[in-house]
Each structure stands twice: as structure tokens, then as C-alpha cells.
Design an enzyme around this catalytic site. Structure first.
Site, PDB file in Angstrom:
ATOM      1  N   ARG A 200      56.797  22.231  87.478  1.00 15.28           N
ATOM      2  CA  ARG A 200      56.465  23.544  86.642  1.00 15.28           C
ATOM      3  C   ARG A 200      56.854  23.698  85.290  1.00 15.28           C
ATOM      4  O   ARG A 200      56.449  23.991  84.482  1.00 15.28           O
ATOM      5  CB  ARG A 200      56.940  24.835  87.410  1.00 15.28           C
ATOM      6  CG  ARG A 200      56.561  26.124  87.064  1.00 15.28           C
ATOM      7  CD  ARG A 200      57.170  27.111  87.803  1.00 15.28           C
ATOM      8  NE  ARG A 200      56.427  28.404  87.440  1.00 15.28           N
ATOM      9  CZ  ARG A 200      56.886  28.945  86.380  1.00 15.28           C
ATOM     10  NH1 ARG A 200      57.999  28.708  85.554  1.00 15.28           N
ATOM     11  NH2 ARG A 200      56.282  30.370  85.976  1.00 15.28           N
TER      12      ARG A 200
ATOM     13  N   ASP B 236      50.273  37.085  89.059  1.00 15.90           N
ATOM     14  CA  ASP B 236      51.276  37.688  89.885  1.00 15.90           C
ATOM     15  C   ASP B 236      51.417  39.371  89.768  1.00 15.90           C
ATOM     16  O   ASP B 236      51.924  39.898  90.699  1.00 15.90           O
ATOM     17  CB  ASP B 236      52.446  37.182  90.115  1.00 15.90           C
ATOM     18  CG  ASP B 236      52.391  35.738  91.074  1.00 15.90           C
ATOM     19  OD1 ASP B 236      51.162  35.392  91.549  1.00 15.90           O
ATOM     20  OD2 ASP B 236      53.317  35.074  91.295  1.00 15.90           O
TER      21      ASP B 236
ATOM     22  N   TYR C 150      54.279  16.071  97.738  1.00 16.99           N
ATOM     23  CA  TYR C 150      53.457  15.498  96.619  1.00 16.99           C
ATOM     24  C   TYR C 150      54.274  14.877  95.452  1.00 16.99           C
ATOM     25  O   TYR C 150      55.138  15.651  95.261  1.00 16.99           O
ATOM     26  CB  TYR C 150      52.253  16.197  96.496  1.00 16.99           C
ATOM     27  CG  TYR C 150      52.569  17.645  95.878  1.00 16.99           C
ATOM     28  CD1 TYR C 150      52.856  18.083  94.371  1.00 16.99           C
ATOM     29  CD2 TYR C 150      52.370  18.582  96.488  1.00 16.99           C
ATOM     30  CE1 TYR C 150      53.200  19.198  93.974  1.00 16.99           C
ATOM     31  CE2 TYR C 150      52.553  20.188  96.232  1.00 16.99           C
ATOM     32  CZ  TYR C 150      52.946  20.197  94.776  1.00 16.99           C
ATOM     33  OH  TYR C 150      53.368  21.587  94.271  1.00 16.99           O
TER      34      TYR C 150
END
Length: 391
Positions: free
Chosen positions: A104, A288, A210
Site C-alpha cells: 500500500r 470508504d 500473496y
């Protein structure tokens, strides 16, 4: 640029994507972020085809591909290592050739670098906003206001601006928390498949791994039941010993991955009940702030990116007095889409953690959910372009 001035609150994925998309559509947009620096938070994020299509169009695709994990396939297994849909899996969270598995912090930095230096203002904490006839005045903790034609709240699940446009809804837990962590690739050499997005499904919990950072790190997300009020945070410390105990008896590969971890942090899993509206006359919400979603389809960031492109296209060429009508179009397009993704993400989580479904039934039900949200085919830009000319 047009004469339209847009202030975006929040330099997360949605806010930065919105500013890039707005500027690509000729609109002057500036992002205001309360943090004094963009820190590389240790969390992975998957940008599927519906998100990567937008970001490629905005010109940041090549930079993101360079830092993405080298995923070529998916693996879905039971907690006892039985494949639920073949290997490589016939299930996927998006075409791996068009999906980026990202750290991120690196993702955020690529987006920030795509903006002019004066379009991102750090250390600016928004404390309020006041609409007036000619626009909106944004108030900051440092006492220096900003006047804009439009204010976009991209300030997350605990949005300060949500109450400006709708009756706020409280975050809703599904009784799940996640342990998260990053492991250097060398520590899982011969243990983890560093070219796969791997998920194990078990009674009441699941485990996801991952690669990110061009394969230098393995990202871990371990979903477990909780009756605690766990903070919706990526930085609350966790306990590796507790994590290992939660997965005792699972596939030995899962245990070996956990054994390679030095530290972990806890992440509370929440979404929100849908809002009645997202916009007032000169303020709107994105990501969000408007429609928090659980992470079980990997669609949180992707839906914010869809929002960003949809809003940017619908605002193209708008004059200030046209903003309320353009915001209604944005809201109408996005509320149905994001509501469906929210409900289907919750349904997917229940399937992952089912104590009753056989593996084949899990695979069939998950495939139906993935098909329903059109991850590989949804084109936010085209949907918005069509709405712009037909309304």
C-alpha cells in the site's frame, strides 16, 4: 484546467486517484492530508481489472506494474490443503495478467508522484466545512481556510465529512479481525508460492498470502473470529504466538509461513450500512467515506478508484451552478454498484469461513459471487461517459 476548484480531503488511494482523474479531465484538484508525511504502511492491496483499467487510462499503470508482486495464478484450498477449484484455480479475484498485488505504501507513493507538487498538501487536518451560495469553505486545524467550488470527502471509514451530507452510520463488525504482516521473500523460500495469490478456507477462519513489492515481500492476511472491539487500523500490534495457535492443525504450509513471521498487527474488519445520500450541494463522498466494504473480494480500493473515475468524468466541463445535478448523477450511478459489492463481499466471507459447505459448493457459490460483481468487465469510465451524454 477549468475554473472549477476542487478540494479533496484524504491522501489515501481514493483521494489521490480522484485528484489524478479530475486533473486528467481538466479540473483543478488539490488533495489535503492530515499526516505530515506519507508513511509506507505495511499492508498489501490487490488492484483487480476494474481498478487497473482506470489507473492504466490515467497513466500510472507502468509504474504500478514495476512494484507489483509477480502473480500468475490463484490457489484456493481447504484448511487441509485440498484444492477447491483445481490448480491453478478456476476461481480468481480478477485476471492475474491485469491485477496488481501491491504494497500500500508503494502504491500510495506512485499516485502521489503522479500529481504536481502543489496539488498535494500534507499536514493539513480538516476540522470542518461550511457550504455557502458560491461554494464551500474548508476549515483546517492550522486555522488557514481554503475556498473551493466542491469538496470531496475521501477521509475513510471514520469520515469527519460524512455528517455534512447524510446521517452518519456506525461501523459494523462481522465478528472477524485479521492478523496482517509482511515477510521477506528469503524467509519463505521453498515454503510459499511467490507467483500465486493463495487462500486457504477453513471453519470460521481463512488465510491469504500473496507477493508484493516486485516479489521481495509476502503479504499475509489471516482472518479469525473475535468478540473484541478491534481497532479499524493497520498498525495495532498483534501477537505471532496467538496467530500460530489460531492455525494449529491447518495445512503445514500455513504453519510454516506463520513461523517465518517476526511480527504482526491486528486489523478490525468493518463496513457500514449504506448511507441515504452521499452528496449535498457542494460536498460529496468517495471510497470508504461513502461505502466501506469488508475485504473479502479485494474490492475496497477498487471501488474507490471506480468512484474517482466516475466522478471525474461526470464533472468534466461542469460550471459551479451545475455541480448539484452532476453530483446526483454520480450518486445514482455508484450507490447501486457499491451496495451490491458490499453485500457480496459479506457473502463471500461467510462462504470462506463456512462450517457446513463442501469444497465444491464453496467453489460454485464463490464463482457466482465473482461473476455478479463483474470484476473483469466493469468499466467505470465507459459507464460514466454514457451517463454524461444520455442524462
Amino acid at each position: 484546467m477549468t475554473g472549477l476548484r476542487v478540494a479533496v480531503i484524504g491522501a489515501g488511494i481514493g483521494g489521490l486517484s480522484a485528484a489524478i482523474a479530475l486533473r486528467a479531465n481538466g479540473i483543478d484538484a488539490t488533495v489535503y492530508e492530515q499526516a505530515h508525511e506519507l508513511k509506507a504502511l505495511g499492508a498489501g492491496v490487490a488492484i483487480a481489472t476494474n481498478g487497473s483499467r482506470v489507473l492504466n487510462h490515467l497513466g500510472v499503470g507502468d509504474a504500478l506494474a514495476k512494484v507489483a508482486g509477480p502473480v500468475t495464478h490463484y490457489r484456493f484450498r481447504t484448511w487441509q490443503a485440498e484444492p477447491i477449484a483445481g490448480e491453478p484455480s478456476t476461481l480468481s479475484f480478477g485476471d492475474p495478467a491485469r491485477t496488481w498485488f501491491l504494497h500500500r505504501g508503494e502504491f500510495q507513493q506512485v499516485l502521489a508522484d503522479a500529481l504536481p507538487s502543489d496539488a498535494l498538501r500534507l499536514g493539513r487536518a480538516c476540522v470542518g466545512a461550511t457550504e455557502h451560495t458560491d461554494g464551500v469553505r474548508v476549515e483546517f486545524a492550522d486555522g488557514t481556510p481554503v475556498d473551493a467550488d466542491l469538496l470531496i470527502g475521501a477521509d475513510g471509514i471514520h469520515s469527519r465529512l460524512q455528517g455534512k451530507v447524510s446521517t452518519p452510520t456506525e461501523p459494523v463488525s462481522e465478528g472477524i479481525m485479521a492478523y496482517r504482516g509482511l515477510i521477506p521473500a528469503g524467509r519463505v523460500d521453498g515454503i510459499a508460492d511467490m507467483r500465486a495469490s493463495s487462500m486457504w478456507l477453513g471453519p470460521r477462519q481463512s488465510f491469504l498470502a500473496y507477493p508484493v513489492s516486485a516479489g521481495r515481500l509476502l503479504n499475509i492476511v489471516a482472518f479469525v473470529p473475535t468478540n473484541l472491539n478491534v481497532a479499524e487500523s493497520w498498525t495495532a500490534p498483534g501477537d505471532v504466538t496467538e496467530l500460530a495457535a489460531a492455525y494449529r492443525g491447518w495445512d503445514p504450509q500455513v504453519s510454516a509461513i506463520i513461523d517465518a513471521m517476526d511480527s504482526t498487527f491486528r486489523w478490525g474488519i468493518y463496513d457500514r450500512e449504506p448511507l441515504d445520500r452521499w452528496s449535498s450541494e457542494r460536498i460529496t463522498l468517495l471510497g470508504d467515506s461513502a461505502h466501506a466494504v469488508t475485504p473479502h473480494l479485494g474490492q475496497g480500493a477498487n471501488q474507490a478508484i471506480e468512484d474517482a473515475m466516475t466522478l471525474a468524468v461526470l464533472l468534466r466541463g461542469a460550471q459551479p451552478d451545475e455541480l448539484p445535478e452532476r453530483l446526483r448523477r454520480y450518486e445514482n450511478l455508484r450507490m447501486t454498484r457499491t451496495g451490491q459489492v458490499r453485500s457480496q463481499a459479506r457473502a463471500a466471507g461467510r462462504i470462506y469461513r463456512s462450517t457446513e459447505l463442501a469444497p465444491r459448493a464453496q467453489a460454485e457459490q464463490l464463482q457466482a459471487i465473482l461473476d455478479s460483481v463483474a470484476i473483469n468487465t466493469y468499466d467505470a469510465q465507459q459507464v460514466a461517459e454514457t451517463a454524461l451524454v444520455t442524462a
